[in-house]
Design a protein around this motif. Structure first.
Motif, PDB file in Angstrom:
ATOM      1  N   THR A 210       1.524 -17.194   6.801  1.00  0.00           N
ATOM      2  CA  THR A 210       1.319 -17.715   5.453  1.00  0.00           C
ATOM      3  C   THR A 210       0.635 -16.692   4.557  1.00  0.00           C
ATOM      4  O   THR A 210       0.987 -16.538   3.389  1.00  0.00           O
ATOM      5  CB  THR A 210       0.452 -18.995   5.507  1.00  0.00           C
ATOM      6  N   VAL A 211      -0.383 -15.988   5.097  1.00  0.00           N
ATOM      7  CA  VAL A 211      -1.136 -15.000   4.325  1.00  0.00           C
ATOM      8  C   VAL A 211      -1.190 -13.692   5.102  1.00  0.00           C
ATOM      9  O   VAL A 211      -1.571 -13.667   6.275  1.00  0.00           O
ATOM     10  CB  VAL A 211      -2.577 -15.481   4.024  1.00  0.00           C
ATOM     11  N   LEU A 212      -0.830 -12.614   4.432  1.00  0.00           N
ATOM     12  CA  LEU A 212      -0.933 -11.269   4.974  1.00  0.00           C
ATOM     13  C   LEU A 212      -2.199 -10.633   4.416  1.00  0.00           C
ATOM     14  O   LEU A 212      -2.390 -10.612   3.196  1.00  0.00           O
ATOM     15  CB  LEU A 212       0.284 -10.436   4.563  1.00  0.00           C
ATOM     16  N   ALA A 213      -3.060 -10.135   5.291  1.00  0.00           N
ATOM     17  CA  ALA A 213      -4.278  -9.450   4.856  1.00  0.00           C
ATOM     18  C   ALA A 213      -4.220  -7.998   5.320  1.00  0.00           C
ATOM     19  O   ALA A 213      -4.241  -7.723   6.516  1.00  0.00           O
ATOM     20  CB  ALA A 213      -5.504 -10.154   5.415  1.00  0.00           C
ATOM     21  N   TRP A 214      -4.133  -7.072   4.370  1.00  0.00           N
ATOM     22  CA  TRP A 214      -4.082  -5.635   4.634  1.00  0.00           C
ATOM     23  C   TRP A 214      -5.522  -5.137   4.577  1.00  0.00           C
ATOM     24  O   TRP A 214      -6.056  -4.868   3.510  1.00  0.00           O
ATOM     25  CB  TRP A 214      -3.209  -4.968   3.569  1.00  0.00           C
ATOM     26  N   LEU A 215      -6.161  -5.074   5.735  1.00  0.00           N
ATOM     27  CA  LEU A 215      -7.591  -4.776   5.825  1.00  0.00           C
ATOM     28  C   LEU A 215      -7.807  -3.354   6.323  1.00  0.00           C
ATOM     29  O   LEU A 215      -8.448  -3.114   7.344  1.00  0.00           O
ATOM     30  CB  LEU A 215      -8.268  -5.804   6.742  1.00  0.00           C
ATOM     31  N   LEU A 216      -7.288  -2.400   5.564  1.00  0.00           N
ATOM     32  CA  LEU A 216      -7.315  -0.998   5.970  1.00  0.00           C
ATOM     33  C   LEU A 216      -8.077  -0.125   4.978  1.00  0.00           C
ATOM     34  O   LEU A 216      -7.797   1.064   4.847  1.00  0.00           O
ATOM     35  CB  LEU A 216      -5.880  -0.494   6.164  1.00  0.00           C
ATOM     36  N   GLY A 217      -9.054  -0.706   4.303  1.00  0.00           N
ATOM     37  CA  GLY A 217      -9.857   0.054   3.348  1.00  0.00           C
ATOM     38  C   GLY A 217     -10.734   1.102   4.004  1.00  0.00           C
ATOM     39  O   GLY A 217     -11.179   2.043   3.353  1.00  0.00           O
TER      40      GLY A 217
ATOM     41  N   HIS B 192      -1.179   3.678   2.439  1.00  0.00           N
ATOM     42  CA  HIS B 192      -1.411   2.769   1.310  1.00  0.00           C
ATOM     43  C   HIS B 192      -0.376   2.926   0.187  1.00  0.00           C
ATOM     44  O   HIS B 192      -0.169   1.979  -0.571  1.00  0.00           O
ATOM     45  CB  HIS B 192      -2.813   2.997   0.742  1.00  0.00           C
ATOM     46  N   GLU B 193       0.222   4.093   0.049  1.00  0.00           N
ATOM     47  CA  GLU B 193       1.115   4.348  -1.082  1.00  0.00           C
ATOM     48  C   GLU B 193       2.589   4.331  -0.718  1.00  0.00           C
ATOM     49  O   GLU B 193       3.436   4.286  -1.611  1.00  0.00           O
ATOM     50  CB  GLU B 193       0.749   5.686  -1.732  1.00  0.00           C
ATOM     51  N   GLU B 194       2.908   4.365   0.573  1.00  0.00           N
ATOM     52  CA  GLU B 194       4.311   4.335   0.999  1.00  0.00           C
ATOM     53  C   GLU B 194       4.593   3.171   1.946  1.00  0.00           C
ATOM     54  O   GLU B 194       5.501   2.386   1.706  1.00  0.00           O
ATOM     55  CB  GLU B 194       4.683   5.658   1.677  1.00  0.00           C
ATOM     56  N   ARG B 195       3.818   3.075   3.026  1.00  0.00           N
ATOM     57  CA  ARG B 195       4.065   2.015   4.009  1.00  0.00           C
ATOM     58  C   ARG B 195       3.783   0.637   3.428  1.00  0.00           C
ATOM     59  O   ARG B 195       4.560  -0.294   3.620  1.00  0.00           O
ATOM     60  CB  ARG B 195       3.235   2.205   5.278  1.00  0.00           C
ATOM     61  N   LEU B 196       2.649   0.497   2.752  1.00  0.00           N
ATOM     62  CA  LEU B 196       2.310  -0.796   2.149  1.00  0.00           C
ATOM     63  C   LEU B 196       3.402  -1.271   1.192  1.00  0.00           C
ATOM     64  O   LEU B 196       3.868  -2.404   1.317  1.00  0.00           O
ATOM     65  CB  LEU B 196       0.952  -0.728   1.454  1.00  0.00           C
ATOM     66  N   PRO B 197       3.864  -0.456   0.226  1.00  0.00           N
ATOM     67  CA  PRO B 197       4.945  -0.935  -0.649  1.00  0.00           C
ATOM     68  C   PRO B 197       6.212  -1.322   0.107  1.00  0.00           C
ATOM     69  O   PRO B 197       6.882  -2.286  -0.265  1.00  0.00           O
ATOM     70  CB  PRO B 197       5.194   0.251  -1.593  1.00  0.00           C
ATOM     71  N   SER B 198       6.528  -0.597   1.179  1.00  0.00           N
ATOM     72  CA  SER B 198       7.702  -0.960   1.983  1.00  0.00           C
ATOM     73  C   SER B 198       7.535  -2.332   2.607  1.00  0.00           C
ATOM     74  O   SER B 198       8.460  -3.148   2.615  1.00  0.00           O
ATOM     75  CB  SER B 198       7.935   0.067   3.093  1.00  0.00           C
ATOM     76  N   LEU B 199       6.347  -2.592   3.130  1.00  0.00           N
ATOM     77  CA  LEU B 199       6.084  -3.903   3.717  1.00  0.00           C
ATOM     78  C   LEU B 199       6.107  -4.993   2.652  1.00  0.00           C
ATOM     79  O   LEU B 199       6.694  -6.062   2.859  1.00  0.00           O
ATOM     80  CB  LEU B 199       4.732  -3.891   4.439  1.00  0.00           C
TER      81      LEU B 199
END
Length: 165
Positions: free
Chosen positions: A66-73, A86-93
């Motif tokens: 239900t919720v995706l949390a990208w906790l890679l700060g 953060h600039e390539e893989r994240l947008p693809s996902l």
């Protein structure tokens, strides 16, 4: 029952996942290392092996989320590796989310990753929210505060993303 997928389920995220589990959420947390699975599962979280640098390993886990949390700060790596994350893989996902049950995204925009990289990831998540009307929350809590405070803030962001504006 809502399910959260925590991408980057280190000690802070495990604490947040534990809070969510206590509140009735089903929580899955990812790690790249099989040796870290037991730490995730001890926290009451379903562990999953996935590498955010390999988007397919994450996207195959989205079927019941239900919720995706990208906790890679505070992910580790060179600036080039972190930028790609953060600039390539994240947008693809994020592009793949439209065809999944994911109804909210939380992005950790604070941490040890260079600020300009986190800002780029934040823009991608905000763009997703605007374009596809998927609710998003930006987690700005710094991990240098008490771990419990960060975990409460993260769990609140994850729950809050479904609550609306």
């Amino acid at each position: 029952m809502a399910r959260a997928l925590l991408i980057g389920c280190g000690c802070h995220a495990r604490a947040a996942g534990g809070i969510l589990a206590e509140r009735g959420w089903s929580v899955r947390g990812t790690t790249r290392s099989p040796e870290r699975m037991s730490g995730i599962e001890v926290a009451g979280i379903e562990g999953a092996i996935a590498d955010p640098d390999r988007v397919g390993t994450v996207s195959e886990l989205l079927g019941d989320v239900t919720v995706l949390a990208w906790l890679l700060g505070s992910a580790r790596g060179s600036d080039v590796e972190l930028g790609a994350l953060h600039e390539e893989r994240l947008p693809s996902l994020l592009a793949a989310l439209v065809d999944t049950p994911v109804r909210g995204v939380v992005y950790e925009a604070a941490g040890s990753v260079p600020a300009e990289i986190l800002a780029a990831g934040r823009r991608e998540v905000e763009r997703l929210g605007e374009r596809h009307r998927i609710p998003v929350r930006i987690l700005d809590a710094a991990r240098d505060v008490e771990a419990d405070d960060w975990a409460v803030a993260a769990a609140g962001a994850i729950e809050g993303v479904l609550a609306g504006p």
